[in-house]
Design a protein around this motif. Sequence first.
Motif, PDB file in Angstrom:
ATOM      1  N   GLN A 141       0.831  -1.210   0.000  1.00 35.19           N
ATOM      2  CA  GLN A 141       0.000   0.000   0.000  1.00 35.19           C
ATOM      3  C   GLN A 141       0.861   1.252   0.000  1.00 35.19           C
ATOM      4  O   GLN A 141       0.596   2.192  -0.749  1.00 35.19           O
ATOM      5  N   ARG A 142       1.888   1.271   0.832  1.00 35.05           N
ATOM      6  CA  ARG A 142       2.777   2.442   0.881  1.00 35.05           C
ATOM      7  C   ARG A 142       3.413   2.701  -0.476  1.00 35.05           C
ATOM      8  O   ARG A 142       3.474   3.836  -0.944  1.00 35.05           O
ATOM      9  N   CYS A 143       3.875   1.631  -1.117  1.00 31.14           N
ATOM     10  CA  CYS A 143       4.517   1.769  -2.423  1.00 31.14           C
ATOM     11  C   CYS A 143       3.512   2.203  -3.487  1.00 31.14           C
ATOM     12  O   CYS A 143       3.820   3.048  -4.326  1.00 31.14           O
ATOM     13  N   ALA A 144       2.320   1.627  -3.446  1.00 27.27           N
ATOM     14  CA  ALA A 144       1.279   2.012  -4.401  1.00 27.27           C
ATOM     15  C   ALA A 144       0.901   3.478  -4.204  1.00 27.27           C
ATOM     16  O   ALA A 144       0.769   4.225  -5.182  1.00 27.27           O
ATOM     17  N   ASP A 145       0.734   3.883  -2.969  1.00 26.57           N
ATOM     18  CA  ASP A 145       0.377   5.277  -2.691  1.00 26.57           C
ATOM     19  C   ASP A 145       1.488   6.246  -3.105  1.00 26.57           C
ATOM     20  O   ASP A 145       1.224   7.410  -3.391  1.00 26.57           O
ATOM     21  N   ALA A 146       2.734   5.737  -3.159  1.00 26.20           N
ATOM     22  CA  ALA A 146       3.857   6.563  -3.606  1.00 26.20           C
ATOM     23  C   ALA A 146       3.960   6.608  -5.131  1.00 26.20           C
ATOM     24  O   ALA A 146       4.802   7.310  -5.684  1.00 26.20           O
ATOM     25  N   GLY A 147       3.102   5.818  -5.813  1.00 31.18           N
ATOM     26  CA  GLY A 147       3.082   5.853  -7.273  1.00 31.18           C
ATOM     27  C   GLY A 147       3.936   4.801  -7.948  1.00 31.18           C
ATOM     28  O   GLY A 147       4.150   4.869  -9.156  1.00 31.18           O
ATOM     29  N   HIS A 148       4.422   3.817  -7.226  1.00 32.61           N
ATOM     30  CA  HIS A 148       5.229   2.738  -7.812  1.00 32.61           C
ATOM     31  C   HIS A 148       4.314   1.883  -8.687  1.00 32.61           C
ATOM     32  O   HIS A 148       3.393   1.235  -8.193  1.00 32.61           O
ATOM     33  N   THR A 149       4.561   1.890  -9.996  1.00 28.59           N
ATOM     34  CA  THR A 149       3.646   1.264 -10.944  1.00 28.59           C
ATOM     35  C   THR A 149       3.435  -0.218 -10.677  1.00 28.59           C
ATOM     36  O   THR A 149       2.298  -0.702 -10.690  1.00 28.59           O
ATOM     37  N   ALA A 150       4.499  -0.961 -10.451  1.00 27.34           N
ATOM     38  CA  ALA A 150       4.361  -2.404 -10.202  1.00 27.34           C
ATOM     39  C   ALA A 150       3.590  -2.660  -8.911  1.00 27.34           C
ATOM     40  O   ALA A 150       2.792  -3.596  -8.833  1.00 27.34           O
ATOM     41  N   ALA A 151       3.801  -1.823  -7.897  1.00 29.27           N
ATOM     42  CA  ALA A 151       3.061  -1.974  -6.645  1.00 29.27           C
ATOM     43  C   ALA A 151       1.585  -1.644  -6.856  1.00 29.27           C
ATOM     44  O   ALA A 151       0.713  -2.327  -6.306  1.00 29.27           O
ATOM     45  N   LEU A 152       1.316  -0.617  -7.646  1.00 27.22           N
ATOM     46  CA  LEU A 152      -0.077  -0.293  -7.967  1.00 27.22           C
ATOM     47  C   LEU A 152      -0.759  -1.498  -8.605  1.00 27.22           C
ATOM     48  O   LEU A 152      -1.879  -1.850  -8.255  1.00 27.22           O
ATOM     49  N   ALA A 153      -0.065  -2.130  -9.544  1.00 27.04           N
ATOM     50  CA  ALA A 153      -0.633  -3.275 -10.256  1.00 27.04           C
ATOM     51  C   ALA A 153      -0.865  -4.457  -9.311  1.00 27.04           C
ATOM     52  O   ALA A 153      -1.956  -5.046  -9.290  1.00 27.04           O
ATOM     53  N   GLN A 154       0.152  -4.798  -8.541  1.00 29.69           N
ATOM     54  CA  GLN A 154       0.037  -5.980  -7.684  1.00 29.69           C
ATOM     55  C   GLN A 154      -0.916  -5.756  -6.516  1.00 29.69           C
ATOM     56  O   GLN A 154      -1.779  -6.588  -6.241  1.00 29.69           O
TER      57      GLN A 154
END
Length: 171
Positions: free
Chosen positions: A40-53
Amino acid sequence: MPQASSLFTRLEYRLAQQLVHIRWLPRSPRTQKLTMHLFQRCADAGHTAALAQYGHMLFHRGVSPQDKARGARYVIEAAHGGDTCAQFRAGQIHEHGCAQYPRREDHAVTWYARAGEDGHPQAAARLARAYRTGELGLPVDAERMAYWQRLADQFSGSLESLDMPDVGARH
């Protein structure tokens, strides 16, 4: 959205990936909570792969409708960021619909085409089937079906060749 360049975000994402894939680590609720928190932290930071996973995990395993909606948003954002798997999943989301994204076959075709052109064999195969049977609002078209089927076969073959061990290589 461009992938986050923060070293800390990339390290957190790698740690989350390791937590998902380490077999000897107990699958405790605490470990799962930590893993989801890192994603969640990575996705919220805009990390594309984290957003996807993370989006995929929320969409398919989320308990509440809000979790599923947030997961779909993350997947769509990752798709816009160029993640090929997220593009395929965005196609599925639009094909089948959900609370936040109603069924839109035209959007599904667009996302499948982007993913298929970028090398996703399932997306290319889905479009081949759609052109063969006239699904997703597409006409039956043998020429387009053959094009997408060639791409699907090509990309599936390249994935299989990566899985085959080199006979002469040392392990």
